[in-house]
Design an enzyme around this catalytic site. Sequence first.
Site, PDB file in Angstrom:
ATOM      1  N   LYS A  82       2.785 -49.331  -5.446  1.00 33.81           N
ATOM      2  CA  LYS A  82       3.527 -49.118  -6.683  1.00 33.81           C
ATOM      3  C   LYS A  82       4.527 -50.252  -6.894  1.00 33.81           C
ATOM      4  O   LYS A  82       5.199 -50.687  -5.945  1.00 33.81           O
ATOM      5  CB  LYS A  82       4.251 -47.769  -6.609  1.00 33.81           C
ATOM      6  CG  LYS A  82       5.001 -47.376  -7.876  1.00 33.81           C
ATOM      7  CD  LYS A  82       5.605 -45.986  -7.722  1.00 33.81           C
ATOM      8  CE  LYS A  82       6.341 -45.537  -8.963  1.00 33.81           C
ATOM      9  NZ  LYS A  82       6.872 -44.158  -8.834  1.00 33.81           N
ATOM     10  N   SER A 157       5.743 -41.202 -12.237  1.00 35.69           N
ATOM     11  CA  SER A 157       5.812 -42.599 -12.646  1.00 35.69           C
ATOM     12  C   SER A 157       4.893 -43.516 -11.838  1.00 35.69           C
ATOM     13  O   SER A 157       4.822 -44.717 -12.104  1.00 35.69           O
ATOM     14  CB  SER A 157       7.257 -43.103 -12.494  1.00 35.69           C
ATOM     15  OG  SER A 157       7.678 -42.986 -11.139  1.00 35.69           O
ATOM     16  N   SER A 181       6.627 -37.829  -9.066  1.00 31.78           N
ATOM     17  CA  SER A 181       5.939 -39.079  -9.374  1.00 31.78           C
ATOM     18  C   SER A 181       4.805 -39.474  -8.449  1.00 31.78           C
ATOM     19  O   SER A 181       4.066 -40.405  -8.755  1.00 31.78           O
ATOM     20  CB  SER A 181       6.953 -40.221  -9.456  1.00 31.78           C
ATOM     21  OG  SER A 181       7.789 -40.059 -10.570  1.00 31.78           O
TER      22      SER A 181
END
Length: 475
Positions: A82, A157, A181
């Site tokens: 990420k 996210s 997330s």
Amino acid sequence: MSADDICRLELHELSERIGAGELSPVDVVEAFLARIDSLNPTILGFLEVTADAALAEAERAQEEIAAGRRLGPLHGVPYGVKDIIDTAGVRTTRGSSFFRDNVPDADAECVARLKRAGAILLGKCHTQEFASGPMSENVHFGTARNPWDTGRMTGGSSTGSGASVAAGLCPAAIGTDTGSSIRGPAALCGLVGLKPTHGRVSLRGVCPNCLSYDHVGPIARSARDAALFLQGMAGYDAQDPYSRDMPVPDFSARLDEGAEGLRVGLCPGLSGGFEADAEVVGAFERAVGVFRESGAQVETLPFDDAERLMRVSRVVIQCEFAEFHRPLYEQDPGGYGPSTRERVEASLAGADLDEYIRAGREREALRRKVLGLFERVDVILTLALPCIAPRLDDLKAVINGEAVDYSLALTMPFLTHQNLTGFPAAVVPTGFSEKEGMPLSLQVIGRPWEEAEVLRAVHAYETATPELRNRRPAL
């Protein structure tokens, strides 16, 4: 074996075949890079692809393994990261205009551990701006799309991490989870996402969101993959003040114990009676039946403090989020995208020191109350999310025919409470919606430091429902 066949293998299968000499790390990395090249323009799972470095690492791993110097099960296996997590020499934008050209000098600790285990970085996965919510949109770098239907969101996210694993662009990816997330994208993309116990994986080198709620963990295709990937990241980091010096068990050790004798709790009160779509509820109820049929003992537990959980989370997250963003906002409020700027401004206006201190005291009382539920059970099952993935053109969740905004207010009752407690929690697919064919999921919550028990329950369910694991997006 064709490149497509390689990319369909789960992480543990790749590991086994590399270890047996049936596949080389170069074969594997080349296959995933080819798939990224083909599909990433549509999916937008990866923002940055480190092809040359990945191939060089694969060649090195191949030589080391051939010479009998295999480092372990992750040696030669590729993964994604990420884009709020630092990677040495590789751009880390945090999904923001402020860090558009940021190239860290050092790896985040979780990445450094995977590197020492021999895992190979394929690149950086898209994220919502500053990992600021459960949506998928990013006005600066583009929006990741759900491989099951590219007109729908992945959830946020960890948008690109979920999209990339679901699309077979990588076998696993690191995500972060402040309120949903890891688990939100995993649920909406039909994957296993594990938020470990707070303090299990170092936060050093990870862009803060709300540090006392932030977690790092795996998004993968199965419990076995999640266990293997977490093994490479977990461990005490004396330079991270949130890291806990706890023994790291073998997270795979209990996977095959099955559900026989497992004490399973149902606790609808944890979500405070928030409405969920009938299809989601139906799939959950069928999944509970699978646990019963597999030998689990199931009972319903009372809980009446969901409103307090929500209120305390709002205060803590708002204050810690505001503390990080105040200097950036003062420097350039126009540097944010519209939705993120709106959240930053609301947090700055609402942050209150006295409230934050009171919420900290109340949080510990609530954590102990939730822990008390585990006196009677080993794990708790809840809904993961109340809906399937919303469409990107309107960002609306459809719940029993009614369109509602997909937002923190919708996801918090189902997923954020486990960030307040810091307890481990994972999501696993329970089926697909009848009309749209989109993934449905449930959540398994465990006691602190008992990720292995959570993964045991997830794997027991996977074993009893092989038809769910074998289904892939039609890409």
